[in-house]
Design a protein around this motif. Structure first.
Motif, PDB file in Angstrom:
ATOM      1  N   ARG A  56      -6.149 -21.843 -12.709  1.00 50.06           N
ATOM      2  CA  ARG A  56      -5.890 -20.441 -13.015  1.00 50.06           C
ATOM      3  C   ARG A  56      -5.609 -19.690 -11.711  1.00 50.06           C
ATOM      4  NH1 ARG A  56     -10.852 -18.528 -16.089  1.00 50.06           N
ATOM      5  NH2 ARG A  56     -10.130 -16.410 -15.624  1.00 50.06           N
ATOM      6  N   LEU A  57      -5.139 -18.467 -11.832  1.00 53.19           N
ATOM      7  CA  LEU A  57      -4.971 -17.562 -10.693  1.00 53.19           C
ATOM      8  C   LEU A  57      -5.333 -16.165 -11.176  1.00 53.19           C
ATOM      9  CD1 LEU A  57      -4.065 -16.861  -7.807  1.00 53.19           C
ATOM     10  CD2 LEU A  57      -1.730 -16.635  -8.684  1.00 53.19           C
ATOM     11  N   ASP A  58      -6.378 -15.604 -10.594  1.00 57.23           N
ATOM     12  CA  ASP A  58      -6.886 -14.309 -11.036  1.00 57.23           C
ATOM     13  C   ASP A  58      -6.712 -13.190 -10.016  1.00 57.23           C
ATOM     14  OD1 ASP A  58      -8.440 -15.288 -13.543  1.00 57.23           O
ATOM     15  OD2 ASP A  58      -9.129 -16.601 -11.927  1.00 57.23           O
ATOM     16  N   ILE A  59      -6.673 -13.547  -8.736  1.00 58.65           N
ATOM     17  CA  ILE A  59      -6.658 -12.554  -7.669  1.00 58.65           C
ATOM     18  C   ILE A  59      -5.626 -12.952  -6.625  1.00 58.65           C
ATOM     19  CG2 ILE A  59      -7.993 -11.533  -5.752  1.00 58.65           C
ATOM     20  CD1 ILE A  59     -10.535 -12.184  -7.461  1.00 58.65           C
ATOM     21  N   LEU A  60      -4.811 -11.995  -6.212  1.00 57.39           N
ATOM     22  CA  LEU A  60      -3.944 -12.165  -5.054  1.00 57.39           C
ATOM     23  C   LEU A  60      -4.319 -11.117  -4.019  1.00 57.39           C
ATOM     24  CD1 LEU A  60      -1.504 -13.119  -3.373  1.00 57.39           C
ATOM     25  CD2 LEU A  60      -0.105 -11.485  -4.696  1.00 57.39           C
ATOM     26  N   VAL A  61      -4.664 -11.570  -2.819  1.00 57.29           N
ATOM     27  CA  VAL A  61      -4.812 -10.670  -1.679  1.00 57.29           C
ATOM     28  C   VAL A  61      -3.537 -10.827  -0.854  1.00 57.29           C
ATOM     29  CG1 VAL A  61      -6.169 -10.036   0.344  1.00 57.29           C
ATOM     30  CG2 VAL A  61      -7.315 -10.916  -1.713  1.00 57.29           C
ATOM     31  N   ASN A  62      -2.693  -9.816  -0.927  1.00 58.87           N
ATOM     32  CA  ASN A  62      -1.342  -9.841  -0.364  1.00 58.87           C
ATOM     33  C   ASN A  62      -1.427  -9.333   1.075  1.00 58.87           C
ATOM     34  OD1 ASN A  62       1.292 -10.500  -0.947  1.00 58.87           O
ATOM     35  ND2 ASN A  62       1.669  -8.763  -2.292  1.00 58.87           N
ATOM     36  N   ASN A  63      -1.768 -10.216   2.002  1.00 56.04           N
ATOM     37  CA  ASN A  63      -2.215  -9.779   3.323  1.00 56.04           C
ATOM     38  C   ASN A  63      -1.310 -10.199   4.482  1.00 56.04           C
ATOM     39  OD1 ASN A  63      -4.419  -8.832   5.239  1.00 56.04           O
ATOM     40  ND2 ASN A  63      -4.312 -11.003   5.782  1.00 56.04           N
ATOM     41  N   ALA A  64      -0.344 -11.091   4.253  1.00 55.99           N
ATOM     42  CA  ALA A  64       0.509 -11.527   5.361  1.00 55.99           C
ATOM     43  C   ALA A  64       1.220 -10.326   5.973  1.00 55.99           C
ATOM     44  CB  ALA A  64       1.528 -12.549   4.866  1.00 55.99           C
ATOM     45  N   GLY A  65       1.273 -10.275   7.292  1.00 55.21           N
ATOM     46  CA  GLY A  65       1.904  -9.128   7.937  1.00 55.21           C
ATOM     47  C   GLY A  65       2.455  -9.470   9.305  1.00 55.21           C
ATOM     48  N   ARG A  66       3.353  -8.615   9.762  1.00 54.97           N
ATOM     49  CA  ARG A  66       3.967  -8.792  11.075  1.00 54.97           C
ATOM     50  C   ARG A  66       4.227  -7.433  11.699  1.00 54.97           C
ATOM     51  NH1 ARG A  66       9.328 -12.438  12.675  1.00 54.97           N
ATOM     52  NH2 ARG A  66       9.096 -12.149  14.934  1.00 54.97           N
ATOM     53  N   ALA A  67       4.123  -7.356  13.013  1.00 57.24           N
ATOM     54  CA  ALA A  67       4.434  -6.124  13.736  1.00 57.24           C
ATOM     55  C   ALA A  67       5.252  -6.450  14.967  1.00 57.24           C
ATOM     56  CB  ALA A  67       3.157  -5.399  14.148  1.00 57.24           C
ATOM     57  N   ILE A  68       6.313  -5.677  15.190  1.00 60.08           N
ATOM     58  CA  ILE A  68       7.091  -5.724  16.431  1.00 60.08           C
ATOM     59  C   ILE A  68       7.105  -4.302  16.955  1.00 60.08           C
ATOM     60  CG2 ILE A  68       9.330  -6.207  17.503  1.00 60.08           C
ATOM     61  CD1 ILE A  68       9.817  -8.307  15.343  1.00 60.08           C
ATOM     62  N   ARG A  69       6.291  -4.046  17.957  1.00 64.06           N
ATOM     63  CA  ARG A  69       6.018  -2.674  18.416  1.00 64.06           C
ATOM     64  C   ARG A  69       7.018  -2.266  19.491  1.00 64.06           C
ATOM     65  NH1 ARG A  69       1.007  -5.559  18.213  1.00 64.06           N
ATOM     66  NH2 ARG A  69      -0.248  -4.908  16.423  1.00 64.06           N
ATOM     67  N   ARG A  70       8.141  -1.656  19.041  1.00 63.58           N
ATOM     68  CA  ARG A  70       9.164  -1.199  19.967  1.00 63.58           C
ATOM     69  C   ARG A  70       9.696   0.155  19.514  1.00 63.58           C
ATOM     70  NH1 ARG A  70      12.275  -6.872  19.957  1.00 63.58           N
ATOM     71  NH2 ARG A  70      10.782  -8.055  21.197  1.00 63.58           N
ATOM     72  N   PRO A  71      10.160   0.990  20.457  1.00 62.06           N
ATOM     73  CA  PRO A  71      10.778   2.263  20.067  1.00 62.06           C
ATOM     74  C   PRO A  71      12.008   2.018  19.197  1.00 62.06           C
ATOM     75  CG  PRO A  71      10.309   2.204  22.427  1.00 62.06           C
ATOM     76  CD  PRO A  71      10.089   0.814  21.914  1.00 62.06           C
ATOM     77  N   SER A  72      12.304   2.972  18.336  1.00 61.40           N
ATOM     78  CA  SER A  72      13.402   2.811  17.383  1.00 61.40           C
ATOM     79  C   SER A  72      14.728   2.507  18.063  1.00 61.40           C
ATOM     80  CB  SER A  72      13.539   4.084  16.540  1.00 61.40           C
ATOM     81  OG  SER A  72      12.362   4.317  15.805  1.00 61.40           O
ATOM     82  N   LEU A  73      15.016   3.151  19.181  1.00 62.30           N
ATOM     83  CA  LEU A  73      16.297   2.955  19.848  1.00 62.30           C
ATOM     84  C   LEU A  73      16.374   1.623  20.587  1.00 62.30           C
ATOM     85  CD1 LEU A  73      17.009   6.538  21.255  1.00 62.30           C
ATOM     86  CD2 LEU A  73      17.801   5.495  19.118  1.00 62.30           C
ATOM     87  N   GLU A  74      15.242   0.947  20.695  1.00 64.10           N
ATOM     88  CA  GLU A  74      15.211  -0.343  21.389  1.00 64.10           C
ATOM     89  C   GLU A  74      14.923  -1.504  20.442  1.00 64.10           C
ATOM     90  OE1 GLU A  74      12.391  -0.061  24.563  1.00 64.10           O
ATOM     91  OE2 GLU A  74      13.196   1.861  25.260  1.00 64.10           O
TER      92      GLU A  74
END
Length: 259
Positions: free
Chosen positions: A89-107
């Motif tokens: 069965r499958l009762d719970i999904l913890v949707n936790n995968a994530g990524r960050a690329i910390r740069r200014p918008s113009l760069e």
């Protein structure tokens, strides 16, 4: 009530949970908690060996690790089908995968923007949809908990992080939309919005003492969150204790958004 005096709605006995991004940080903390609550847990991570090692670290026969790239829709469908085949069965999904690329918008290169969108937004949607399809087929309902961020509810970042902020804002509204769409099938969809949390995800930021002090200064409780503290919120939203809660984003932020 259990023998320890904990109300049984806060238990997850007999339930099966899948956690993406489960090999470390918030995902791993959520896995430990859900096992303690009585669930069987599959820790999924792009790094398959890390997921397997994390499952061993939890140290319970109720836990196993599985490799998963959330940007690969066919792999996502196969992974969740594997959970149902092996766990029943499958009762719970913890949707936790994530990524960050910390740069200014113009760069920020468009390829980097798209890489963050692929994991944080599209990957979260694909995982939610794949899990929900199996929950609906089984007819038992279920619970999905997405990992958003305080940056999805506030534009007031302390450094440029446009792709992360945008995708986490999308998670907040996707949570609402899916909660309404799947309510008739008894699938609850909620999210947590953590503040800066002491995990490897913010590792490079911790090398900047001045920034760490600014984070503490803008947080009324004066500190970063611990992964376990975010996991407690996830465990509550995933449990029967939250049976009347759907479409909500619960901030775990030390008061940051109250200002």
């Amino acid at each position: 009530m259990t023998d320890a005096g904990i109300p049984t709605p806060f238990r997850a006995d007999g339930l099966v949970a899948a956690i993406t991004g489960g090999a470390r940080g918030i995902g791993l903390a959520a896995g430990r908690l859900l096992v303690a609550m009585g669930a069987r847990v599959v820790l999924m991570d792009q790094d398959e060996q890390a997921a397997i090692d994390a499952a061993r670290e939890v140290g319970s026969g109720a836990t196993r690790g599985l490799g998963l790239d959330v940007t690969d829709e066919a792999a996502v469908r196969a992974a969740f089908a594997d959970v149902v085949e092996r766990e029943g069965r499958l009762d719970i999904l913890v949707n936790n995968a994530g990524r960050a690329i910390r740069r200014p918008s113009l760069e920020l290169d468009l390829a980097d923007w798209e890489a963050v969108v692929a994991v944080n937004m599209t990957g979260a949607f694909v995982c939610a949809r794949s899990a929900a399809a199996l929950m609906i087929e089984a007819g038992r309902g279920g619970a999905i908990v997405n990992t958003a961020s305080v940056m999805g509810l506030s534009g007031g970042g302390l450094y440029p992080n446009i792709s992360y902020q945008t995708t986490k804002g999308a998670i907040v509204n996707m949570t609402r939309a899916l909660a309404v769409e799947w309510a008739a099938q008894r699938i609850r969809v909620n999210a947590v919005a953590p503040t800066w949390t002491r995990t490897g995800f913010i590792g490079e930021l911790e090398q900047n003492p001045a920034l760490m002090q600014r984070i503490r200064d803008v947080t009324p409780l004066g500190r970063l969150a611990e992964a376990e503290e975010v996991a407690y919120a996830i465990g509550f939203l995933a449990s029967p204790a939250a049976a009347m809660i759907t479409g909500t984003t619960l901030a775990v932020d030390g008061g940051f958004l109250a200002q």
